[in-house]
Design a protein around this motif. Structure first.
Motif, PDB file in Angstrom:
ATOM      1  N   LYS A 144       9.056  27.001  31.692  1.00  0.00           N
ATOM      2  CA  LYS A 144       7.735  27.498  32.074  1.00  0.00           C
ATOM      3  C   LYS A 144       7.908  28.870  32.732  1.00  0.00           C
ATOM      4  O   LYS A 144       8.975  29.186  33.260  1.00  0.00           O
ATOM      5  N   VAL A 145       6.854  29.668  32.722  1.00  0.00           N
ATOM      6  CA  VAL A 145       6.885  30.961  33.400  1.00  0.00           C
ATOM      7  C   VAL A 145       7.170  30.742  34.884  1.00  0.00           C
ATOM      8  O   VAL A 145       6.558  29.878  35.519  1.00  0.00           O
ATOM      9  N   GLY A 146       8.124  31.483  35.410  1.00  0.00           N
ATOM     10  CA  GLY A 146       8.511  31.335  36.812  1.00  0.00           C
ATOM     11  C   GLY A 146       9.766  30.515  37.012  1.00  0.00           C
ATOM     12  O   GLY A 146      10.370  30.560  38.095  1.00  0.00           O
ATOM     13  N   ASP A 147      10.206  29.790  35.966  1.00  0.00           N
ATOM     14  CA  ASP A 147      11.436  29.002  36.074  1.00  0.00           C
ATOM     15  C   ASP A 147      12.650  29.917  36.234  1.00  0.00           C
ATOM     16  O   ASP A 147      12.724  30.975  35.605  1.00  0.00           O
ATOM     17  N   GLU A 148      13.589  29.499  37.066  1.00  0.00           N
ATOM     18  CA  GLU A 148      14.859  30.216  37.198  1.00  0.00           C
ATOM     19  C   GLU A 148      15.886  29.499  36.337  1.00  0.00           C
ATOM     20  O   GLU A 148      16.088  28.295  36.473  1.00  0.00           O
ATOM     21  N   VAL A 149      16.526  30.246  35.450  1.00  0.00           N
ATOM     22  CA  VAL A 149      17.458  29.639  34.494  1.00  0.00           C
ATOM     23  C   VAL A 149      18.733  30.454  34.405  1.00  0.00           C
ATOM     24  O   VAL A 149      18.755  31.641  34.736  1.00  0.00           O
ATOM     25  N   GLN A 150      19.780  29.784  33.969  1.00  0.00           N
ATOM     26  CA  GLN A 150      21.038  30.473  33.673  1.00  0.00           C
ATOM     27  C   GLN A 150      21.102  30.719  32.176  1.00  0.00           C
ATOM     28  O   GLN A 150      20.788  29.833  31.373  1.00  0.00           O
ATOM     29  N   VAL A 151      21.513  31.918  31.800  1.00  0.00           N
ATOM     30  CA  VAL A 151      21.575  32.280  30.383  1.00  0.00           C
ATOM     31  C   VAL A 151      22.910  32.948  30.073  1.00  0.00           C
ATOM     32  O   VAL A 151      23.524  33.557  30.946  1.00  0.00           O
ATOM     33  N   LYS A 152      23.311  32.813  28.824  1.00  0.00           N
ATOM     34  CA  LYS A 152      24.534  33.467  28.354  1.00  0.00           C
ATOM     35  C   LYS A 152      24.151  34.504  27.313  1.00  0.00           C
ATOM     36  O   LYS A 152      23.371  34.221  26.394  1.00  0.00           O
ATOM     37  N   VAL A 153      24.664  35.715  27.442  1.00  0.00           N
ATOM     38  CA  VAL A 153      24.370  36.782  26.488  1.00  0.00           C
ATOM     39  C   VAL A 153      25.128  36.517  25.188  1.00  0.00           C
ATOM     40  O   VAL A 153      26.343  36.325  25.195  1.00  0.00           O
ATOM     41  N   ILE A 154      24.393  36.496  24.068  1.00  0.00           N
ATOM     42  CA  ILE A 154      25.027  36.263  22.765  1.00  0.00           C
ATOM     43  C   ILE A 154      24.796  37.432  21.808  1.00  0.00           C
ATOM     44  O   ILE A 154      25.258  37.398  20.665  1.00  0.00           O
ATOM     45  N   GLY A 155      24.083  38.456  22.283  1.00  0.00           N
ATOM     46  CA  GLY A 155      23.860  39.635  21.444  1.00  0.00           C
ATOM     47  C   GLY A 155      23.208  40.750  22.245  1.00  0.00           C
ATOM     48  O   GLY A 155      22.305  40.502  23.034  1.00  0.00           O
ATOM     49  N   VAL A 156      23.695  41.990  22.055  1.00  0.00           N
ATOM     50  CA  VAL A 156      23.137  43.148  22.748  1.00  0.00           C
ATOM     51  C   VAL A 156      22.977  44.291  21.748  1.00  0.00           C
ATOM     52  O   VAL A 156      23.913  44.646  21.046  1.00  0.00           O
ATOM     53  N   ASN A 157      21.764  44.840  21.699  1.00  0.00           N
ATOM     54  CA  ASN A 157      21.517  46.030  20.889  1.00  0.00           C
ATOM     55  C   ASN A 157      21.024  47.105  21.852  1.00  0.00           C
ATOM     56  O   ASN A 157      19.845  47.151  22.206  1.00  0.00           O
ATOM     57  N   ARG A 158      21.955  47.938  22.313  1.00  0.00           N
ATOM     58  CA  ARG A 158      21.608  48.951  23.312  1.00  0.00           C
ATOM     59  C   ARG A 158      20.682  50.019  22.754  1.00  0.00           C
ATOM     60  O   ARG A 158      19.864  50.568  23.478  1.00  0.00           O
ATOM     61  N   ARG A 159      20.805  50.308  21.463  1.00  0.00           N
ATOM     62  CA  ARG A 159      19.951  51.337  20.858  1.00  0.00           C
ATOM     63  C   ARG A 159      18.493  50.880  20.846  1.00  0.00           C
ATOM     64  O   ARG A 159      17.591  51.655  21.184  1.00  0.00           O
ATOM     65  N   LYS A 160      18.274  49.624  20.470  1.00  0.00           N
ATOM     66  CA  LYS A 160      16.916  49.082  20.448  1.00  0.00           C
ATOM     67  C   LYS A 160      16.508  48.463  21.780  1.00  0.00           C
ATOM     68  O   LYS A 160      15.390  48.009  21.945  1.00  0.00           O
ATOM     69  N   LYS A 161      17.458  48.433  22.717  1.00  0.00           N
ATOM     70  CA  LYS A 161      17.225  47.852  24.047  1.00  0.00           C
ATOM     71  C   LYS A 161      16.776  46.394  23.934  1.00  0.00           C
ATOM     72  O   LYS A 161      15.765  45.977  24.493  1.00  0.00           O
ATOM     73  N   GLN A 162      17.584  45.619  23.189  1.00  0.00           N
ATOM     74  CA  GLN A 162      17.306  44.205  22.987  1.00  0.00           C
ATOM     75  C   GLN A 162      18.489  43.364  23.479  1.00  0.00           C
ATOM     76  O   GLN A 162      19.637  43.727  23.255  1.00  0.00           O
ATOM     77  N   ILE A 163      18.163  42.254  24.125  1.00  0.00           N
ATOM     78  CA  ILE A 163      19.189  41.329  24.605  1.00  0.00           C
ATOM     79  C   ILE A 163      18.858  39.940  24.088  1.00  0.00           C
ATOM     80  O   ILE A 163      17.749  39.442  24.302  1.00  0.00           O
ATOM     81  N   ASP A 164      19.795  39.332  23.381  1.00  0.00           N
ATOM     82  CA  ASP A 164      19.639  37.955  22.907  1.00  0.00           C
ATOM     83  C   ASP A 164      20.476  37.052  23.808  1.00  0.00           C
ATOM     84  O   ASP A 164      21.649  37.344  24.069  1.00  0.00           O
ATOM     85  N   MET A 165      19.865  35.946  24.246  1.00  0.00           N
ATOM     86  CA  MET A 165      20.536  35.067  25.193  1.00  0.00           C
ATOM     87  C   MET A 165      20.397  33.606  24.774  1.00  0.00           C
ATOM     88  O   MET A 165      19.597  33.261  23.907  1.00  0.00           O
ATOM     89  N   SER A 166      21.193  32.757  25.414  1.00  0.00           N
ATOM     90  CA  SER A 166      21.186  31.332  25.076  1.00  0.00           C
ATOM     91  C   SER A 166      21.313  30.484  26.333  1.00  0.00           C
ATOM     92  O   SER A 166      22.099  30.802  27.231  1.00  0.00           O
ATOM     93  N   ILE A 167      20.522  29.429  26.381  1.00  0.00           N
ATOM     94  CA  ILE A 167      20.669  28.393  27.410  1.00  0.00           C
ATOM     95  C   ILE A 167      21.496  27.251  26.834  1.00  0.00           C
ATOM     96  O   ILE A 167      22.310  26.648  27.519  1.00  0.00           O
ATOM     97  N   ARG A 168      21.305  27.010  25.545  1.00  0.00           N
ATOM     98  CA  ARG A 168      22.004  25.914  24.875  1.00  0.00           C
ATOM     99  C   ARG A 168      23.514  26.076  24.943  1.00  0.00           C
ATOM    100  O   ARG A 168      24.247  25.098  25.133  1.00  0.00           O
ATOM    101  N   ALA A 169      24.005  27.309  24.798  1.00  0.00           N
ATOM    102  CA  ALA A 169      25.453  27.541  24.813  1.00  0.00           C
ATOM    103  C   ALA A 169      26.068  27.092  26.129  1.00  0.00           C
ATOM    104  O   ALA A 169      27.179  26.556  26.156  1.00  0.00           O
ATOM    105  N   LEU A 170      25.348  27.295  27.227  1.00  0.00           N
ATOM    106  CA  LEU A 170      25.856  26.870  28.531  1.00  0.00           C
ATOM    107  C   LEU A 170      25.822  25.357  28.664  1.00  0.00           C
ATOM    108  O   LEU A 170      26.725  24.759  29.254  1.00  0.00           O
ATOM    109  N   GLU A 171      24.781  24.742  28.122  1.00  0.00           N
ATOM    110  CA  GLU A 171      24.702  23.278  28.170  1.00  0.00           C
ATOM    111  C   GLU A 171      25.834  22.646  27.380  1.00  0.00           C
ATOM    112  O   GLU A 171      26.445  21.663  27.817  1.00  0.00           O
TER     113      GLU A 171
END
Length: 238
Positions: A144-171
């Protein structure tokens, strides 16, 4: 996080992201020169005065005005300091790499996933397929909006300023680690009987048994790597 507002006295004490107080000394077409107390004026470019378009510097700033700014860049060799009135992100793009883990806050939830603010210039996306193990029909069932979560970065596109992350990978990593700990802490009945017999005779476990246990541990490690690889492949195909 940005550096605390500790007034520097020399250019050697000036560092990027430092918050400073300064006095506008001169206004030019391209920006303003600001005295921050280090013997060298800082340059506040017109593009760094406001998020909106500024046509004339004098429409926003006046000579003699005290302002709050942040250090963008420092060239000590040339004695140049670049300033901005736009508060910089806590995390720079150079600090965000694949595999890094961050704690962030869910700021938006869409049908395709959730956006999480980790302190970067833009929130990162946790795709619906990366929210949890198994099928997720509605992202709001997980976050939900406002939840604090831990995420793992699985992709970064600095040119497009995009970050892909995963909660499942940590689980998955936590689950595998728990299984490994259980396996190591709970020997089989045969291992227990052998260990008791050897302890009673003052002998140690045969090398073959020790190698077998190491082999099992290496196999579990490979299984964990396989899960991570499948996660990345699935993300790439989505």
């Amino acid at each position: 996080m940005t550096t605390e507002n500790i007034a520097p006295t020399t250019i050697d004490e000036v560092v990027p992201k430092m918050k400073v107080e300064g006095v506008v000394k001169k206004i030019e077409l391209y920006g303003a020169l600001v005295d921050i107390g280090v013997g060298r004026p800082g340059l506040l470019h017109i593009s760094q005065i406001s998020e909106g378009h500024v046509k004339n510097v004098s429409d926003v700033l006046q000579e003699g005005q005290t302002i709050t700014a942040w250090v963008q860049e420092v060239d000590r060799k040339r004695g140049r300091i670049s300033l901005t009135m736009l508060e910089p992100a806590a995390l720079g793009w150079s600090e965000i790499d694949n595999g890094k883990v961050f704690t962030g806050k869910v700021v938006r939830v869409e049908k395709f996933g959730a956006f999480v603010d980790i302190g970067a210039e833009r929130p990162g996306l946790v795709h619906v397929s990366e929210l949890a193990q198994g099928y997720v029909g509605d992202p709001t069932d997980v976050v939900k909006v406002g939840d604090e979560v831990q995420v793992k970065v699985i992709g970064v596109n600095r040119r497009k300023k995009q970050i892909d992350m995963s909660i499942r990978a940590l689980e998955e990593a936590a689950m595998i680690e728990a299984i490994e700990e259980d396996d190591e802490d709970m020997p089989t009945a045969m291992e227990l009987a052998l260990r008791q017999a050897l302890e009673g005779s003052g002998m140690v476990m045969p090398q073959r048994q020790q190698q077998k246990k190491r082999g099992k541990k290496e196999k579990r490690h490979q299984e964990r790597e396989d899960i991570f690889a499948r996660t990345l492949r699935q993300h790439a195909n989505d």
